[in-house]
Design an enzyme around this catalytic site. Structure first.
Site, short mmCIF file in Angstrom:
data_model
loop_
_atom_site.label_atom_id
_atom_site.label_comp_id
_atom_site.label_asym_id
_atom_site.label_seq_id
_atom_site.Cartn_x
_atom_site.Cartn_y
_atom_site.Cartn_z
N LYS A 32 64.60 9.43 48.77
CA LYS A 32 64.13 10.73 48.30
C LYS A 32 65.14 11.24 47.30
O LYS A 32 66.34 11.02 47.50
CB LYS A 32 64.09 11.66 49.53
CG LYS A 32 63.38 12.95 49.36
CD LYS A 32 63.28 13.64 50.74
CE LYS A 32 62.75 15.02 50.67
NZ LYS A 32 63.54 15.99 49.95
N ASN A 35 70.67 11.83 41.70
CA ASN A 35 71.53 10.65 41.52
C ASN A 35 72.61 10.51 42.59
O ASN A 35 73.67 9.95 42.32
CB ASN A 35 72.19 10.66 40.12
CG ASN A 35 71.14 10.77 39.04
OD1 ASN A 35 70.12 10.08 39.10
ND2 ASN A 35 71.36 11.64 38.07
N ARG A 36 72.34 11.06 43.76
CA ARG A 36 73.29 10.97 44.88
C ARG A 36 74.64 11.65 44.59
O ARG A 36 75.61 11.43 45.29
CB ARG A 36 73.53 9.51 45.30
CG ARG A 36 72.27 8.79 45.77
CD ARG A 36 71.79 9.41 47.09
NE ARG A 36 70.63 8.75 47.67
CZ ARG A 36 69.37 9.23 47.64
NH1 ARG A 36 69.10 10.36 47.01
NH2 ARG A 36 68.41 8.59 48.26
N LEU A 37 74.67 12.49 43.56
CA LEU A 37 75.91 13.24 43.27
C LEU A 37 75.83 14.60 43.98
O LEU A 37 75.77 15.65 43.34
CB LEU A 37 76.11 13.43 41.76
CG LEU A 37 76.67 12.21 41.02
CD1 LEU A 37 77.02 12.60 39.58
CD2 LEU A 37 77.93 11.68 41.71
#
Ligand SMILES: Cc1cc2nc3c(=O)[nH]c(=O)nc-3n(C[C@H](O)[C@H](O)[C@H](O)COP(=O)(O)O)c2cc1C
Length: 215
Positions: free
Chosen positions: A10, A192-194
């Site tokens: 997600k 972006n998983r940041l």
């Protein structure tokens, strides 16, 4: 049997958590987040939190309980003091609470120490509970093995008769714990998983120190 869940993925893009926009007191940040999640997102049980304890067997164990009150001092939930978690806390009061609010893409992780709240506060909350819940607390020897469901229902029925028309007293082994935090981490999902992670830790002067953690 089994399942490959590699494609369960997600992207988190709803909100941001930036130092400039938040209080330097984590209890105030918690209050703001809780209020936002409760009012703006359709989260079914905003006050459901996972509490992890270190058990008498040395293993950690996590389970969900309901947050019933929070103040600048800490987080209160109610339970059976003789339950597995109750005994674990008495032996080692260091616990971890966590909230996952998927609709807001938020997580909060709190480390702290749990202590029993004063009996009169537990009395006050017990009195406010529906009769069925009060009787349930009397019936349940939480976390002990029971022979079958019928035994529990029989006991409930007997207590219903015993207390018919009478006030139900709070059992001594049922009450609240307050978790006093030493660290509170706020996690906001980002693209972006940041992700944003802001952790507050109490220093030796009992001031909160705010730090950003790598996602
Ligand atoms: C949504 C939800 C809310 C719960 N709320 C409580 C609670 O407030 N207090 C409690 O003792 N158990 C609550 N439970 C049950 C606990 O998860 C757990 O089964 C129980 O406390 C026994 O845990 P223990 O054997 O590790 O002590 C709740 C469970 C769920 C799923």
């Amino acid at each position: 049997m089994g399942a490959d869940l590699g494609n369960y993925r997600k992207s988190y893009e709803k909100q941001a958590l930036l130092e400039a926009n938040i209080s330097d007191n984590p209890m105030e940040v918690f209050q703001k987040w809780f209020h936002e999640v409760d009012s703006n997102f359709d989260e079914p049980e905003t006050n459901a939190m996972t509490i992890s304890t270190i058990g008498l067997d040395g293993f950690p164990k996590s389970r969900v309980v309901l947050l019933k009150k929070y103040t600048h001092e800490g987080f209160i939930f109610f339970t059976n003091y003789k339950s597995e978690k109750g005994k674990a806390i008495m032996a080692n009061p260091k616990v971890c609470l966590s909230f996952f609010w998927p609709k807001a893409e938020r997580q909060v992780i709190i480390k702290g120490t749990a202590e029993k709240i004063p009996p009169n506060i537990s009395d006050g909350y017990f009195e406010s509970r529906p009769r069925g819940s009060q009787l349930g607390a009397l019936v349940s020897h939480q976390s002990e093995v029971v022979k079958n469901r019928e035994e529990l229902e029989k006991e409930l029925h007997q207590l219903e008769l015993k207390f018919e028309g009478k006030e139900i007293p709070r059992p001594e082994h049922w009450g609240g714990f307050m978790v006093k935090p030493i660290s509170i981490e706020f996690w906001q999902g980002r693209p972006n998983r940041l992700h944003d992670r802001i952790r507050f830790t109490l220093n030796e002067e009992f001031d909160w120190v705010m730090e950003r953690l790598s996602p």
